[in-house]
Design a protein around this motif. Sequence first.
Motif, short mmCIF file in Angstrom:
data_model
loop_
_atom_site.label_atom_id
_atom_site.label_comp_id
_atom_site.label_asym_id
_atom_site.label_seq_id
_atom_site.Cartn_x
_atom_site.Cartn_y
_atom_site.Cartn_z
N TYR A 67 1.78 0.04 2.01
CA TYR A 67 3.32 0.00 1.87
C TYR A 67 3.90 1.33 2.48
CZ TYR A 67 7.73 1.16 -0.38
OH TYR A 67 8.98 0.67 -0.35
N THR A 68 3.95 1.27 4.09
CA THR A 68 4.35 2.44 4.29
C THR A 68 6.09 2.76 4.87
OG1 THR A 68 4.61 0.69 6.66
CG2 THR A 68 2.41 2.50 5.97
N ALA A 69 7.35 2.32 4.08
CA ALA A 69 8.57 2.25 4.17
C ALA A 69 8.70 3.71 3.62
CB ALA A 69 8.98 1.75 3.72
N VAL A 70 8.37 4.47 3.98
CA VAL A 70 8.35 6.17 3.38
C VAL A 70 9.86 7.03 2.99
CG1 VAL A 70 7.98 8.97 3.71
CG2 VAL A 70 6.71 7.61 5.25
N ASP A 71 10.55 6.23 3.63
CA ASP A 71 11.72 7.06 2.89
C ASP A 71 12.32 5.71 1.92
OD1 ASP A 71 12.51 8.89 3.54
OD2 ASP A 71 13.58 8.08 5.85
N LEU A 72 11.90 4.55 1.84
CA LEU A 72 12.06 3.10 0.44
C LEU A 72 11.38 3.98 -0.42
CD1 LEU A 72 14.18 1.16 0.09
CD2 LEU A 72 12.71 -0.52 1.17
N GLU A 85 11.06 6.09 -2.37
CA GLU A 85 11.98 7.05 -3.48
C GLU A 85 12.30 6.09 -4.10
OE1 GLU A 85 11.13 10.87 -2.95
OE2 GLU A 85 9.76 9.59 -1.36
N SER A 86 12.89 5.05 -3.68
CA SER A 86 13.90 4.04 -4.67
C SER A 86 12.46 3.14 -5.12
CB SER A 86 14.59 4.22 -3.87
OG SER A 86 15.12 2.76 -3.10
N GLU A 87 11.70 2.97 -4.90
CA GLU A 87 10.42 1.87 -4.84
C GLU A 87 8.90 2.50 -5.07
OE1 GLU A 87 10.40 -1.60 -1.73
OE2 GLU A 87 12.60 -2.20 -1.73
N VAL A 88 9.26 2.69 -6.34
CA VAL A 88 8.08 3.31 -6.47
C VAL A 88 7.16 2.53 -6.74
CG1 VAL A 88 7.03 5.26 -8.16
CG2 VAL A 88 9.23 5.70 -6.91
N ALA A 118 -1.41 18.18 -1.92
CA ALA A 118 0.01 19.00 -2.13
C ALA A 118 0.97 17.64 -1.44
CB ALA A 118 0.35 19.80 -2.66
N PRO A 119 0.86 16.23 -1.84
CA PRO A 119 2.08 15.45 -0.69
C PRO A 119 3.26 15.92 -1.59
CG PRO A 119 1.26 14.34 -3.00
CD PRO A 119 0.19 15.27 -2.41
N LEU A 120 4.52 15.72 -0.45
CA LEU A 120 5.86 16.14 -0.57
C LEU A 120 6.54 14.63 -1.81
CD1 LEU A 120 6.58 18.33 2.45
CD2 LEU A 120 5.86 18.72 -0.50
N ASN A 121 6.03 13.59 -0.92
CA ASN A 121 6.83 12.13 -1.37
C ASN A 121 6.38 11.03 -2.10
OD1 ASN A 121 5.01 11.39 0.85
ND2 ASN A 121 6.57 12.48 2.25
N VAL A 122 6.62 10.27 -2.30
CA VAL A 122 6.21 9.20 -3.11
C VAL A 122 5.17 8.78 -2.53
CG1 VAL A 122 6.72 6.69 -3.72
CG2 VAL A 122 8.08 8.52 -4.62
#
Length: 288
Positions: A60-65, A67-70, A119-123
């Motif tokens: 799953y590579t949609a980095v911004d999406l 955030e809402s599709e955890v 230390a990842p910054l995003n989902v």
Amino acid sequence: MKVLITGRSGQLTRELQIALPADVEQVVLGSAELNLADPEAIRQQVRAIRPDLILNPAAYTAVDLAESEVEQAMAINARAPGVLAEEAAALGIPLIHYSTDYVFDGQKAGAYLETDATAPLNVYGRSKLAGEQAIRAVGGQHLILRTSWVYAGHGRNFLLTMQRLLQEKPHMKVVADQIGAPTWAGTLASTTAALIQHWRQGQAGPWGTYHLTCQGHTSWFGFAEAIAAHLQAEGKPNATLEPISAASWPTPATRPLNSRLDCQRLQADWQVELPAWETALQLCLAQQ
């Protein structure tokens, strides 16, 4: 030798299909044949195919999406790799899995080593890190290959987006303070083929986690400049480029400012050579 490859439509999968030697039987499963969010489906497919090696470029590579599709990101990036590792271990075969620079927070001054703290910054980064951890928890023969800024002459990526926008727009702003190594999917695929060949010949290095990118580094702005220079050389329309900070271009997912990965360990342990990012870009562009 039979190799199971996940992710039929992915840019890396397409390059792997080209790079693997002719005597390898490829079983390529897209989402229609293999739902990576369904652990039982994964188990059934691997047991039915009984491969000699599993390659897992699907993600799953949609980095911004993400955030809402955890849940979807975690299912595909975190849980599925663990299931693949379990099935590979049960068959006594290796698993090669691809991870990301986004497992780091980008605060280090130099290039990241495999041993540096994550230390990842995003989902997306958290989901990919969880996938790494799931594979390591299983043990067995595996390679986790962390890469960065992947592009190809097909699919959806920075290269193709910039080629289009540079010819459509008179002026473009591009982030200049995020640093990393643009990595051609063809380089990832050819290096993977070399790793497989070493393993088949009984010359495998130690299994584990490695960094695999093209060599050198630049910013997204520098990458865009290189793409623009190629368009200009071909006499095509070209936007003017303006460097901006990441802070002035907010996105749902925070990205690391430093994505540089030190690849010396892979080159030493597995005896592979990695090209400069500029060289790989020219090879990719020559094939378009």
